[in-house]
Design a protein around this motif. Structure first.
Motif, PDB file in Angstrom:
ATOM      1  N   LYS A 307       0.945  -1.247   0.245  1.00  0.00           N
ATOM      2  CA  LYS A 307       0.102   0.072   0.008  1.00  0.00           C
ATOM      3  C   LYS A 307       0.710   1.252  -0.055  1.00  0.00           C
ATOM      4  O   LYS A 307       0.309   2.264  -0.547  1.00  0.00           O
ATOM      5  CB  LYS A 307      -0.920  -0.026   1.122  1.00  0.00           C
ATOM      6  CG  LYS A 307      -1.974  -0.872   1.274  1.00  0.00           C
ATOM      7  CD  LYS A 307      -3.060  -1.089   2.177  1.00  0.00           C
ATOM      8  CE  LYS A 307      -3.935  -2.118   2.287  1.00  0.00           C
ATOM      9  NZ  LYS A 307      -4.905  -1.940   1.117  1.00  0.00           N
ATOM     10  N   ASN A 310       3.236   3.893  -4.617  1.00  0.00           N
ATOM     11  CA  ASN A 310       2.446   4.897  -5.712  1.00  0.00           C
ATOM     12  C   ASN A 310       2.965   4.262  -6.986  1.00  0.00           C
ATOM     13  O   ASN A 310       3.932   4.845  -7.731  1.00  0.00           O
ATOM     14  CB  ASN A 310       2.783   6.068  -5.730  1.00  0.00           C
ATOM     15  CG  ASN A 310       2.015   6.891  -6.422  1.00  0.00           C
ATOM     16  OD1 ASN A 310       1.400   6.831  -7.600  1.00  0.00           O
ATOM     17  ND2 ASN A 310       1.684   8.064  -6.164  1.00  0.00           N
ATOM     18  N   ARG A 311       2.254   3.212  -7.808  1.00  0.00           N
ATOM     19  CA  ARG A 311       2.677   2.573  -8.853  1.00  0.00           C
ATOM     20  C   ARG A 311       2.901   3.795 -10.167  1.00  0.00           C
ATOM     21  O   ARG A 311       3.614   3.527 -10.867  1.00  0.00           O
ATOM     22  CB  ARG A 311       1.857   1.402  -9.288  1.00  0.00           C
ATOM     23  CG  ARG A 311       2.043   0.153  -8.102  1.00  0.00           C
ATOM     24  CD  ARG A 311       0.929  -0.605  -8.075  1.00  0.00           C
ATOM     25  NE  ARG A 311       1.094  -1.776  -7.344  1.00  0.00           N
ATOM     26  CZ  ARG A 311       1.103  -1.663  -5.967  1.00  0.00           C
ATOM     27  NH1 ARG A 311       0.767  -0.378  -5.237  1.00  0.00           N
ATOM     28  NH2 ARG A 311       1.493  -2.647  -5.029  1.00  0.00           N
ATOM     29  N   LYS A 312       1.971   4.587 -10.346  1.00  0.00           N
ATOM     30  CA  LYS A 312       1.923   5.384 -11.330  1.00  0.00           C
ATOM     31  C   LYS A 312       3.120   6.307 -11.241  1.00  0.00           C
ATOM     32  O   LYS A 312       3.853   6.827 -12.270  1.00  0.00           O
ATOM     33  CB  LYS A 312       0.580   6.402 -11.370  1.00  0.00           C
ATOM     34  CG  LYS A 312       0.604   7.319 -12.502  1.00  0.00           C
ATOM     35  CD  LYS A 312      -0.760   8.073 -12.680  1.00  0.00           C
ATOM     36  CE  LYS A 312      -0.762   9.005 -13.892  1.00  0.00           C
ATOM     37  NZ  LYS A 312       0.455   9.659 -14.057  1.00  0.00           N
ATOM     38  N   GLU A 313       3.409   6.766 -10.099  1.00  0.00           N
ATOM     39  CA  GLU A 313       4.610   7.380  -9.649  1.00  0.00           C
ATOM     40  C   GLU A 313       6.009   6.805 -10.160  1.00  0.00           C
ATOM     41  O   GLU A 313       7.184   7.388 -10.816  1.00  0.00           O
ATOM     42  CB  GLU A 313       4.647   8.030  -8.284  1.00  0.00           C
ATOM     43  CG  GLU A 313       5.956   9.136  -8.081  1.00  0.00           C
ATOM     44  CD  GLU A 313       5.862   9.705  -6.747  1.00  0.00           C
ATOM     45  OE1 GLU A 313       5.605  10.801  -6.470  1.00  0.00           O
ATOM     46  OE2 GLU A 313       6.273   8.609  -5.796  1.00  0.00           O
ATOM     47  N   PRO A 325       1.498   0.989 -15.051  1.00  0.00           N
ATOM     48  CA  PRO A 325       1.217   0.628 -13.576  1.00  0.00           C
ATOM     49  C   PRO A 325       0.313  -0.690 -13.471  1.00  0.00           C
ATOM     50  O   PRO A 325      -0.649  -0.910 -14.185  1.00  0.00           O
ATOM     51  CB  PRO A 325       0.552   1.946 -13.116  1.00  0.00           C
ATOM     52  CG  PRO A 325       0.850   3.071 -14.160  1.00  0.00           C
ATOM     53  CD  PRO A 325       0.875   2.474 -15.451  1.00  0.00           C
ATOM     54  N   VAL A 345      -4.150   0.248  -5.027  1.00  0.00           N
ATOM     55  CA  VAL A 345      -4.281   1.796  -4.797  1.00  0.00           C
ATOM     56  C   VAL A 345      -2.965   2.059  -3.841  1.00  0.00           C
ATOM     57  O   VAL A 345      -2.663   1.491  -2.882  1.00  0.00           O
ATOM     58  CB  VAL A 345      -5.494   2.341  -4.663  1.00  0.00           C
ATOM     59  CG1 VAL A 345      -6.650   2.019  -5.588  1.00  0.00           C
ATOM     60  CG2 VAL A 345      -5.838   1.859  -3.270  1.00  0.00           C
ATOM     61  N   PHE A 346      -2.717   3.537  -4.202  1.00  0.00           N
ATOM     62  CA  PHE A 346      -1.574   3.938  -3.055  1.00  0.00           C
ATOM     63  C   PHE A 346      -2.320   4.472  -1.924  1.00  0.00           C
ATOM     64  O   PHE A 346      -3.131   5.351  -1.900  1.00  0.00           O
ATOM     65  CB  PHE A 346      -0.957   5.027  -3.965  1.00  0.00           C
ATOM     66  CG  PHE A 346       0.117   5.983  -3.083  1.00  0.00           C
ATOM     67  CD1 PHE A 346       0.955   5.532  -2.480  1.00  0.00           C
ATOM     68  CD2 PHE A 346       0.115   7.347  -3.077  1.00  0.00           C
ATOM     69  CE1 PHE A 346       1.958   6.149  -1.512  1.00  0.00           C
ATOM     70  CE2 PHE A 346       0.903   8.139  -2.304  1.00  0.00           C
ATOM     71  CZ  PHE A 346       1.782   7.462  -1.514  1.00  0.00           C
ATOM     72  N   ASP A 347      -1.881   3.900  -1.042  1.00  0.00           N
ATOM     73  CA  ASP A 347      -2.658   4.238   0.455  1.00  0.00           C
ATOM     74  C   ASP A 347      -1.884   4.371   1.613  1.00  0.00           C
ATOM     75  O   ASP A 347      -1.787   3.433   2.394  1.00  0.00           O
ATOM     76  CB  ASP A 347      -4.037   3.394   0.716  1.00  0.00           C
ATOM     77  CG  ASP A 347      -4.790   3.876   1.762  1.00  0.00           C
ATOM     78  OD1 ASP A 347      -4.595   4.716   2.335  1.00  0.00           O
ATOM     79  OD2 ASP A 347      -6.036   3.151   1.918  1.00  0.00           O
ATOM     80  N   PRO A 348      -1.147   5.319   1.697  1.00  0.00           N
ATOM     81  CA  PRO A 348      -0.149   5.316   2.858  1.00  0.00           C
ATOM     82  C   PRO A 348      -0.948   5.573   4.185  1.00  0.00           C
ATOM     83  O   PRO A 348      -0.138   4.707   5.119  1.00  0.00           O
ATOM     84  CB  PRO A 348       0.844   6.835   2.702  1.00  0.00           C
ATOM     85  CG  PRO A 348      -0.017   7.564   1.605  1.00  0.00           C
ATOM     86  CD  PRO A 348      -0.767   6.521   0.828  1.00  0.00           C
ATOM     87  N   GLN A 397       9.754   5.712  -1.758  1.00  0.00           N
ATOM     88  CA  GLN A 397       8.375   5.830  -1.340  1.00  0.00           C
ATOM     89  C   GLN A 397       7.956   5.129  -0.146  1.00  0.00           C
ATOM     90  O   GLN A 397       7.396   5.501   0.949  1.00  0.00           O
ATOM     91  CB  GLN A 397       7.243   5.216  -2.515  1.00  0.00           C
ATOM     92  CG  GLN A 397       7.476   6.129  -3.724  1.00  0.00           C
ATOM     93  CD  GLN A 397       6.453   5.224  -4.852  1.00  0.00           C
ATOM     94  OE1 GLN A 397       6.394   3.917  -4.699  1.00  0.00           O
ATOM     95  NE2 GLN A 397       6.107   5.939  -5.729  1.00  0.00           N
TER      96      GLN A 397
END
Length: 535
Positions: A307, A310-313, A325, A345-348, A397
């Motif tokens: 989580k 951030n795959r798009k980044e 991604p 999804v990116f979820d820090p 990240q």
């Protein structure tokens, strides 16, 4: 073996090939009238035997040397069509495959193809340590030449995905004279096949030349013409530097380049050089987790790590947006693909919560600690700048939520030894196969067991069942189940899907792509013709 594009062992690469003594009149026709196609490759495989190589030779240089029993369509990978086998039968539980072989095929040394030669090929592949195609014969009970042109393969258990495997270059058929050589000799001298091209010469790390096979007339039913290939000669030049490959393309010294530089791709398109983006089939590029040891044995820690990415980044920063991604364990073109975007999804904030629940607290430097030990893990990968680049983005990240991720680049034998021994926390990995059975081959404890799971795990059952299930809908349910478990339990962390970039000089017509091999999507040159280069 790990693959990203076409990695060869770095020690084999010569950085001095950039002299570019390339003579190609108008990028299409040599001075003696031969129709020549020149392709600029970033690197060369260490073994020039399609059956053995794990690094892309069977899909690129070697694909034109050998024919396979069947052919797989790139746009519709579920479509398997005749090639050396003109027809086949599969029994109801997929334990027996019967292939009816063409009677008009010869190898380039004049020897004849028949069922006994194919049997000898498959028997031999199964005995070569590390051969890319050997895994397809796990569980084979008997391979029998029923008569001169009928081959029967029996498995101990149902093996639904075997038909797709017969389309790969790794199961391309070689002549008896090649089978008589040792695996080492074949790696260094090449093979005799029945394909539309013949290996003419190899200068390691500099140039490989193929010539047209005279009298060839048994192409796959997916090809656009019959008879001999249109090209007289294909020249592969090894040009490690991306900018030099681009320069050679612009000056029409080469017709095609692989691994177009990200900074060059769009400018080349604007200049009139077409760009092809070839998506891979098989698994996404995953960070596989060794679940049997250390910090990552804790499921919550594994989930938090995923989580925090951030795959798009990652794609934007490391690849200028030219990768895809990850949206699942499998790539989106692969049969059986399940869209798992919601789980990736990116979820820090969720990552922080999971680590808090697992008892990891942030220290003064931002790295979490538990029982006096830092949240430190290591990712092993094949040493290459492109791998280093994306993993450095991931490293930054995950540090934001408290992971101390260490990078461990490995080369040559050290890489393979670590992988086989399970000597890793995380391991960068992908594998190409146009069938969801790629999941079983990599992750089952009865196969490669890349997750290092115990035998009483939750994915072996459905993986075995899908291999034995002939009903497509029922099989899809089973492979969906496995993909869900892999992400629910965070056995692997998909990051992106490979998209190979190939640019050409505008002279190339009817370049086609086939099914996947062990390291790359198959490049089909049989129908290619060349127009005059625009000056």
């Amino acid at each position: 073996m790990q693959k990203f594009g076409r990695w060869a062992y770095p020690g084999l690469l010569s950085m001095l090939v950039i002299s570019l003594n390339i003579s190609l009149a108008s990028g299409a026709e040599s001075t003696d009238g031969e129709k020549e196609l020149t392709i600029g490759l970033a690197e060369q495989s260490q073994c020039i035997d399609p059956q053995q190589d794990n690094y892309g030779y069977a899909a690129i240089e070697g694909r034109g040397l050998v024919d396979s029993l069947t052919d797989q369509n790139y746009e519709n990978p579920s479509k398997i069509t005749p090639w050396l086998a003109q027809s086949w039968e599969i029994n109801t539980d997929a334990t027996r495959y019967t292939f009816h072989i063409r009677k008009d095929v010869t190898f380039s040394d004049g020897s004849k193809l028949d069922a006994r030669v194919i049997k000898a090929n498959f028997d031999k592949i199964s005995t070569i340590p590390g051969a890319a195609g050997a895994s397809y014969f796990k569980g084979v009970k008997a391979i029998t030449a029923i008569d001169d042109y009928t081959l029967q393969i029996d498995f101990n258990q149902p093996n639904v995905p075997f038909l797709a495997a017969t389309s790969t270059g790794e199961l391309g058929i070689v002549a008896p004279a090649t089978l008589a050589k040792s695996p080492e000799e074949r790696c260094h001298t090449g093979v005799i096949g029945s394909g539309p091209f013949v290996l003419d010469s190899v200068k390691l790390n500099e140039k490989t030349e193929l010539v047209k096979r005279k009298g060839y007339n048994w192409p796959s039913s997916q090809r656009k013409h019959s008879g001999e290939a249109y090209l007289d000669r294909v020249i592969y030049r090894i040009i490690p530097e991306s900018t030099v490959r681009t320069g050679a393309l612009r000056s029409h010294q080469v017709n095609i380049i692989e691994s177009t530089g990200y900074e060059d791709a769009e400018p080349l398109v604007k200049e009139g050089f077409p760009l092809e983006k070839i998506e891979s089939l098989g698994t996404s590029v995953n960070l596989l987790i060794n679940t049997s040891r250390g910090i990552l044995a804790d499921e919550k820690v594994r989930q938090a790590f995923s989580k925090a990415i951030n795959r798009k980044e990652v794609v934007d920063l490391a690849f200028s947006g030219f990768k895809i991604p990850a949206t699942g364990v499998l790539t989106r073109k692969t049969p059986g693909y399940l869209d798992q975007s919601a789980q990736l999804v990116f979820d820090p904030a969720a990552a922080d919560k999971l680590l808090d629940e697992a008892g990891w607290t942030k220290g003064p430097d931002g790295i979490r600690v538990k029982d006096g030990k830092p949240l430190r893990i290591t990712v092993s990968f094949y040493a290459a700048p492109i791998n280093q680049a994306f993993l450095e983005v991931v490293q930054q990240q995950v540090r934001d939520v408290g992971f101390d991720l260490r990078l461990r680049p490995l080369t040559g034998g050290a890489y393979d030894e670590a992988l086989l021994a399970g000597d890793y926390d995380l391991h960068r990995w992908e594998w190409s196969l146009g069938d969801p059975d790629v999941l079983r081959q990599l992750y089952s404890t009865k196969a490669l067991n890349r997750f290092r799971l115990h035998p009483d795990n939750d994915i072996d059952g459905p993986l075995d069942a899908q291999r034995a299930t002939t009903d497509p809908a029922a099989r899809k349910k089973l492979t969906d189940q496995v993909q869900k478990i892999i992400l629910d339990r965070a056995y692997a962390v998909p990051v992106f899907s490979t998209q190979e970039l190939w640019s050409n000089d505008g002279t190339v017509r009817d370049l086609e792509w086939g099914g996947p091999g062990a390291g790359s999507t198959s490049q089909i040159l049989y129908d290619v013709t060349l127009a005059k280069a625009a000056r």
